[in-house]
Design an enzyme around this catalytic site. Structure first.
Site, mmCIF file in Angstrom:
data_model
loop_
_atom_site.group_PDB
_atom_site.id
_atom_site.type_symbol
_atom_site.label_atom_id
_atom_site.label_comp_id
_atom_site.label_asym_id
_atom_site.label_seq_id
_atom_site.Cartn_x
_atom_site.Cartn_y
_atom_site.Cartn_z
ATOM 1 N N GLY A 116 0.328 -1.377 0.030
ATOM 2 C CA GLY A 116 0.103 -0.147 0.443
ATOM 3 C C GLY A 116 1.022 1.173 0.431
ATOM 4 O O GLY A 116 0.413 2.336 0.530
ATOM 5 N N ASP A 166 4.533 -2.028 -14.182
ATOM 6 C CA ASP A 166 5.258 -2.090 -11.619
ATOM 7 C C ASP A 166 6.094 -3.990 -12.855
ATOM 8 O O ASP A 166 7.172 -3.883 -12.039
ATOM 9 C CB ASP A 166 4.382 -2.158 -11.421
HETATM 10 C C1 GLA Z 1 -0.112 2.169 -10.677
HETATM 11 C C2 GLA Z 1 -0.735 1.009 -12.295
HETATM 12 C C3 GLA Z 1 1.162 1.012 -12.869
HETATM 13 C C4 GLA Z 1 0.871 2.499 -13.839
HETATM 14 C C5 GLA Z 1 1.425 3.677 -12.130
HETATM 15 C C6 GLA Z 1 0.788 4.912 -12.592
HETATM 16 O O1 GLA Z 1 1.636 1.713 -10.610
HETATM 17 O O2 GLA Z 1 -0.024 -0.544 -11.444
HETATM 18 O O3 GLA Z 1 0.420 0.042 -14.256
HETATM 19 O O4 GLA Z 1 -0.288 3.401 -14.673
HETATM 20 O O5 GLA Z 1 0.056 2.884 -11.282
HETATM 21 O O6 GLA Z 1 1.665 5.239 -13.451
#
Ligand code: GLA
Length: 375
Positions: A116, A166
């Site tokens: 989180g 990510d």
């Molecule tokens: C979250 C999502 C990513 C990206 C970010 C914002 O972490 O998992 O794919 O969109 O937000 O940049």
């Protein structure tokens, strides 16, 4: 023997067949543009999720973790479906589902990426499990393919419409570098990110406000971007220039204009940040980081008072740049500061939080670290 193997043995009474780790991430710049075929510039942090896995002859997936006191969750393979409700184990089951594994497994997890905090603990979990299974079953997926399968697990099994940033950085990052990722084709370039040799430090500030991205704010932003793409008849924000956006302003709503304005300017800021880093121009990088925060706060409206407070207090304490990172609505901010100012900046942020009666923030620092690995 590694501690994850020992944990595994304690719960399942034998050694695992394979162990893997994958890190969380911080995004230097390039927020909310991975699903718009943009460029992003994240790096992997030290904190990892470790996983140990063994095959079994039962038609059941067993999952336990340090964080859940080793309680073993058992799911029949025939019950693995996006319709099955559940908790954190859905990320693990989603990866098993996306990879098409139909063999019984015993799995043990130690998730050391703060949950989180906007540091992508979910991608670290997916990437660690995917890396282990890819190797255990000789699936032969390369890293971009594995990132896409992890994203599929999160989009279609867990139900969070995240982009590809990510999972990609958790799988592909290299030690000492930020990862320039082209989200259109998943090609990458390592951009050396060595702030320490310039007397700088990247402070990570966890506001301890925990967002739940599955809850709509993220999906709503993404839908706005998709709507702009449809109304302006373009393939993605990547194909939109500021001039075109301004000239077609009347064809979209004001909110859509603001969201698109963020996307178009943020894609350019990432490219400018790479040039600044290649020249070791950290002043310029700081300016771009600040502009990114302003755009996320004002055009994209995904910041929150605690994130703004962390950013404002960092800048008032002399940071070169500061911004929220990740999905927003809470989680973490980063501040690029002089190494000698780490303690005074932390104190300034703590005081600012206290004066507004916010929960005390947590601080981390991390060098750019290695992506997922088998061990
Ligand atoms: C979250 C999502 C990513 C990206 C970010 C914002 O972490 O998992 O794919 O969109 O937000 O940049």
């Amino acid at each position: 023997m590694s501690s994850i193997s020992l944990h595994f043995e304690k719960v399942y009474g034998r050694s695992p067949d394979i162990c893997a780790s994958a890190p969380g991430r911080v995004n230097l710049i390039g927020e909310h543009i991975d699903f718009s075929e943009g460029f992003v510039l994240p790096f992997a942090i030290n904190d990892c999720t470790d996983v140990a896995i063994a095959k079994t002859n039962e038609n059941v997936i067993k999952i336990a973790s340090v964080q859940r006191g080793s309680e073993v969750i058992s799911v029949a393979i025939s019950d693995i479906s996006p319709d099955r409700t559940g908790d954190w184990e859905r990320y693990v089951l989603g990866v098993i589902w996306a990879l098409g594994i139909e063999t019984g497994l015993e799995i043990f997890i130690d998730g050391k990426v703060p949950v989180g905090a906007g540091l992508s603990s979910s991608a670290a979990l997916e990437a660690s499990v995917a890396t282990a299974l890819n190797s255990l079953f000789f699936l032969g997926h390369d890293l971009p393919a594995l990132a896409l399968l992890c994203q599929k697990a999160e989009n279609d099994y867990v139900g969070m419409p995240c982009g590809i940033m990510d999972q990609s950085v958790s799988l592909m990052a290299e030690k000492g570098s930020a990862l320039l990722l082209d989200c259109r084709d998943l090609t990458t370039k390592n951009i050396s990110f060595n702030v320490a040799s310039h007397g700088l430090e990247l402070l990570i500030i966890d506001t301890q406000i925990h967002h739940e991205l599955v809850d709509g704010g993220y999906a709503e932003r993404r839908a706005s971007c998709d709507s702009v793409v449809a109304k302006l008849n373009i393939t993605s924000m990547r194909h939109l220039s500021i001039d075109q956006l301004l000239s077609q302003k009347s064809e979209i709503t004001e909110t859509e204009f603001n969201r698109a304005h963020h996307a178009v300017t943020e894609i350019q800021r990432v490219l400018d940040a790479v040039i600044a880093l290649e020249k070791s121009d950290f002043k310029e990088l700081g300016k771009l980081i600040n502009a990114s925060h302003e755009s996320l706060r004002d055009d994209y409206t995904v910041s929150c008072p605690e994130l703004d407070c962390a950013v404002d207090a960092s800048l008032a304490a002399g940071a070169l740049g500061a911004r929220m990172v990740g999905g927003g609505f809470g989680g973490s901010a980063i501040a690029l500061i002089k190494a000698e100012n780490v303690e005074s900046t932390k104190l300034a942020i703590q005081n600012a939080f206290e004066s507004k009666s916010y929960k005390a923030p947590r601080f981390f620092t991390s060098l750019p670290s290695q992506g997922a690995r088998i061990h």
